[in-house]
Design a protein around this motif. Structure first.
Motif, PDB file in Angstrom:
ATOM      1  N   SER A   1      -6.529  13.719  -1.709  1.00  0.00           N
ATOM      2  CA  SER A   1      -7.439  12.585  -1.538  1.00  0.00           C
ATOM      3  C   SER A   1      -6.670  11.286  -1.355  1.00  0.00           C
ATOM      4  CB  SER A   1      -8.372  12.468  -2.752  1.00  0.00           C
ATOM      5  OG  SER A   1      -9.190  13.598  -2.884  1.00  0.00           O
ATOM      6  N   MET A   2      -5.612  11.088  -2.156  1.00  0.00           N
ATOM      7  CA  MET A   2      -4.817   9.868  -2.058  1.00  0.00           C
ATOM      8  C   MET A   2      -4.102   9.795  -0.721  1.00  0.00           C
ATOM      9  SD  MET A   2      -4.371   7.275  -4.023  1.00  0.00           S
ATOM     10  CE  MET A   2      -3.777   5.793  -3.226  1.00  0.00           C
ATOM     11  N   LEU A   3      -3.618  10.923  -0.250  1.00  0.00           N
ATOM     12  CA  LEU A   3      -2.934  10.965   1.045  1.00  0.00           C
ATOM     13  C   LEU A   3      -3.889  10.587   2.173  1.00  0.00           C
ATOM     14  CD1 LEU A   3      -0.476  11.643   2.778  1.00  0.00           C
ATOM     15  CD2 LEU A   3      -1.115  14.052   2.638  1.00  0.00           C
ATOM     16  N   ALA A   4      -5.076  11.179   2.181  1.00  0.00           N
ATOM     17  CA  ALA A   4      -6.064  10.879   3.223  1.00  0.00           C
ATOM     18  C   ALA A   4      -6.522   9.421   3.154  1.00  0.00           C
ATOM     19  CB  ALA A   4      -7.267  11.817   3.085  1.00  0.00           C
ATOM     20  N   PHE A   5      -6.729   8.915   1.942  1.00  0.00           N
ATOM     21  CA  PHE A   5      -7.205   7.544   1.759  1.00  0.00           C
ATOM     22  C   PHE A   5      -6.159   6.522   2.219  1.00  0.00           C
ATOM     23  CE2 PHE A   5      -8.457   4.090  -1.460  1.00  0.00           C
ATOM     24  CZ  PHE A   5      -9.382   3.551  -0.586  1.00  0.00           C
ATOM     25  N   THR A   6      -4.888   6.757   1.882  1.00  0.00           N
ATOM     26  CA  THR A   6      -3.819   5.832   2.265  1.00  0.00           C
ATOM     27  C   THR A   6      -3.632   5.816   3.772  1.00  0.00           C
ATOM     28  OG1 THR A   6      -2.708   6.337   0.162  1.00  0.00           O
ATOM     29  CG2 THR A   6      -1.420   5.185   1.828  1.00  0.00           C
ATOM     30  N   GLU A   7      -3.634   6.996   4.386  1.00  0.00           N
ATOM     31  CA  GLU A   7      -3.484   7.063   5.841  1.00  0.00           C
ATOM     32  C   GLU A   7      -4.653   6.365   6.547  1.00  0.00           C
ATOM     33  OE1 GLU A   7      -1.230   7.776   7.799  1.00  0.00           O
ATOM     34  OE2 GLU A   7       0.061   9.376   7.115  1.00  0.00           O
TER      35      GLU A   7
ATOM     36  N   GLY B   1       1.444   3.932   9.651  1.00  0.00           N
ATOM     37  CA  GLY B   1       2.604   3.770   8.785  1.00  0.00           C
ATOM     38  C   GLY B   1       3.343   5.070   8.562  1.00  0.00           C
ATOM     39  N   CYS B   2       4.066   5.106   7.471  1.00  0.00           N
ATOM     40  CA  CYS B   2       4.813   6.311   7.080  1.00  0.00           C
ATOM     41  C   CYS B   2       4.240   6.865   5.786  1.00  0.00           C
ATOM     42  CB  CYS B   2       6.285   5.968   6.900  1.00  0.00           C
ATOM     43  SG  CYS B   2       7.130   5.569   8.427  1.00  0.00           S
ATOM     44  N   ALA B   3       2.924   6.734   5.614  1.00  0.00           N
ATOM     45  CA  ALA B   3       2.306   7.067   4.334  1.00  0.00           C
ATOM     46  C   ALA B   3       2.564   8.509   3.922  1.00  0.00           C
ATOM     47  CB  ALA B   3       0.801   6.792   4.387  1.00  0.00           C
TER      48      ALA B   3
ATOM     49  N   LEU C   1       0.829  -1.216   0.000  1.00  0.00           N
ATOM     50  CA  LEU C   1       0.000   0.000   0.000  1.00  0.00           C
ATOM     51  C   LEU C   1       0.858   1.258   0.000  1.00  0.00           C
ATOM     52  CD1 LEU C   1      -2.818  -1.086   2.482  1.00  0.00           C
ATOM     53  CD2 LEU C   1      -3.096  -0.593   0.047  1.00  0.00           C
ATOM     54  N   HIS C   2       1.944   1.256   0.782  1.00  0.00           N
ATOM     55  CA  HIS C   2       2.877   2.392   0.761  1.00  0.00           C
ATOM     56  C   HIS C   2       3.445   2.591  -0.646  1.00  0.00           C
ATOM     57  CE1 HIS C   2       2.993   2.223   5.210  1.00  0.00           C
ATOM     58  NE2 HIS C   2       3.440   3.465   5.127  1.00  0.00           N
ATOM     59  N   ALA C   3       3.890   1.484  -1.244  1.00  0.00           N
ATOM     60  CA  ALA C   3       4.516   1.553  -2.572  1.00  0.00           C
ATOM     61  C   ALA C   3       3.525   2.012  -3.643  1.00  0.00           C
ATOM     62  CB  ALA C   3       5.101   0.196  -2.938  1.00  0.00           C
ATOM     63  N   LEU C   4       2.307   1.464  -3.619  1.00  0.00           N
ATOM     64  CA  LEU C   4       1.308   1.840  -4.630  1.00  0.00           C
ATOM     65  C   LEU C   4       0.865   3.293  -4.472  1.00  0.00           C
ATOM     66  CD1 LEU C   4      -0.934  -1.362  -4.733  1.00  0.00           C
ATOM     67  CD2 LEU C   4       0.619  -0.553  -6.520  1.00  0.00           C
TER      68      LEU C   4
END
Length: 499
Positions: A406-412, A419-421, A296-299
């Motif tokens: 949006s991607m930042l909020a969704f990953t976190e 994590g270190c997202a 998930l971090h990588a993607l």
């Protein structure tokens, strides 16, 4: 809907001092990131350097922005360290604006811009980290507002600089009347170099002196921007004073309530794994994590690498594409495309503040990424239409504007803020903006301007495929978490019964 509005409003009221500070420092970020393109020719005159030499200033800023982004997480542990870092970085940006007119050598200017780039990178990481920490599952709305302020700063900076830019050659050589570049030639060069100096081919026909009398008024633009930015470090210092984080602070009521301060423990151990990019690679913190955690971090990083790279590439090369065959648009008309693109991104982020609490983040991301692909395909189909290039530029800016927040909020949210997202995603976005722009520039140089649209279309399609893979891995990750929590509950039940 009303309950959601009241809840978000109560969250904002509880954390408004910090939130406004993070928004204001991103205005500084935008102010600093956008001034170099319009003023680069005047800075070339000031340093009496060639165009090839002055482009190292772009590289210096971009490279150290990447360094600052990867190191920014080091300052997030306490409220004192975060605000101290933001105060220092925003003050550095004001000082850089004030010092740039005094830099008469290309090496000195590159060092100053490296300092500004590092400050920008630290601001980028800290502001994103702290907003995610404050609002967590509701952070998407506030991240959209945060990134709106980048666009606002990026719009203000060229407007301030424009009245002070040289209309003719700003270095008067001995034979300047015979072969000086015209004002339209200089405008063409400014617009061509908007992409961090990446489009430097076919410029030998524009004679630009390096020796002679320097006549430029661009210093006033930098001093005005220094003054515009000065209230930002002053606001950060004021918040530090009222939160009794300074030795001279008095015993008055704090602006932040206990609940918001509790997210910043004195030891910095707030249950989150964020830190610098290097601290994120600590084996002790990574032990026992499922494979989906790393994927998930990588993607997430790869998606933002591509989308921020598209933004940088489009802003940098849309002018070059417009003035080349088959469009052959006029220099002044084509010069408006970059401004329209950034204005659309700013308006889009403003609109997505409302859309972020009306619709779910995955739905918004799907809409945005599909919209980016469709616009790019239509631009490829109608590649001879000047009108559609303007329409497509506007729609592309609106669609792609919300992807980063949006991607930042969704990953976190997917990683439960463990994590270190944020550090990984911010660093990946900075890397993509620099690397993809260089790649597209080299392809345009070898294959022609049409390759610009083709590269952006392929990149956007890859980005959407990665997002679909992200959604699949996210579902697997959620299922793994659910199974592990059920197993934990089943193990605890016999112990409880035995006792």
């Amino acid at each position: 809907m009303k309950l959601l509005d009241e809840r978000i409003w109560s969250l904002f009221k509880r954390n408004w001092p910090q939130t406004l500070i993070y928004w204001s420092v991103f205005f500084s970020f935008g102010l600093c990131i956008a001034f170099l393109g319009p003023t680069i020719l005047d800075l070339r005159c000031q340093t009496q350097s060639t165009l090839q030499q002055i482009t190292w200033v772009f590289f210096s800023q971009q490279f150290f922005l990447l360094v600052g982004s990867s190191m920014g997480g080091l300052f997030k542990k306490t409220l004192l360290s975060s605000l101290s870092a933001l105060f220092s970085c925003t003050l550095i940006i004001s000082l850089v604006f004030a010092i740039i007119p005094l830099c008469h050598h290309i090496v000195v200017l590159s060092i100053v811009m490296a300092l500004a780039g590092k400050a920008m990178g630290v601001i980028d990481t800290i502001a994103n980290l702290q907003l995610v920490k404050l609002y967590q599952k509701d952070s998407a709305i506030f991240l959209q507002a945060l990134h709106f302020f980048i666009g606002l700063g990026a719009l203000v900076s060229p407007l301030v600089a424009d009245p002070f830019l040289a209309e003719d050659s700003c270095v008067l050589g001995a034979n300047w009347t015979a072969n000086s570049s015209s004002s339209s030639d200089l405008q063409h060069l400014r617009s061509s170099m908007a992409g961090h100096g990446a489009a430097l081919h076919n410029i030998s026909q524009y004679p630009l002196h390096t020796e002679g009398v320097v006549v430029t008024r661009v210093s006033y633009a930098f001093w005005i921007m220094a003054l515009i930015n000065l209230p930002v470090p002053a606001a950060v210092l004021t918040l530090m004073y009222y939160e009794r984080l300074l030795p001279c602070s008095s015993n008055h009521p704090r602006l932040l309530d206990r609940s918001s301060l509790s997210s910043m423990s004195p030891t910095g151990d707030n249950g989150q794994g964020h830190g610098s990019l290097f601290a994120c690679c600590n084996p002790a913190k990574l032990r026992g994590r499922p494979a989906t955690f790393f994927i998930l971090h990588a993607l997430g990083g790869a998606i933002l690498f591509i989308t921020d790279g598209i933004i940088g590439s489009y802003a940098g090369f849309v002018y070059t594409y417009a003035v080349s065959p088959p469009l052959l648009m006029g220099h002044k008309t084509a010069g408006c495309l970059d401004s329209i693109f950034w204005a659309s991104i700013t308006v889009g982020r403003l609109a997505f503040i409302y859309l972020s609490y009306r619709y779910t983040t995955p739905r918004l991301l799907t809409f945005s990424l599909v919209g980016v692909i469709l616009v790019q395909f239509l631009l490829l189909i109608f590649y001879t239409s000047c009108v559609f290039l303007f329409i497509g530029t506007c729609v592309l800016g609106l669609c792609i504007s919300s992807v980063f927040p949006s991607m930042l909020a969704f990953t976190e949210d997917t990683l439960d803020y463990k994590g270190c997202a944020t550090t990984v995603l911010v660093t990946s976005a900075s890397t993509g903006e620099m690397m993809l722009q260089l790649l597209v520039g080299s392809v345009i140089h070898s294959q022609g301007s049409y390759a610009f649209l083709l590269c952006c279309t392929i990149a956007s399609f890859i980005g959407f495929c990665l997002f679909l893979l992200f959604l699949y891995v996210q579902r697997v990750h959620r299922n793994c978490q659910t199974d592990s929590s059920k197993n934990t509950d089943m193990e605890e039940k016999p112990k409880t019964g035995g006792s």
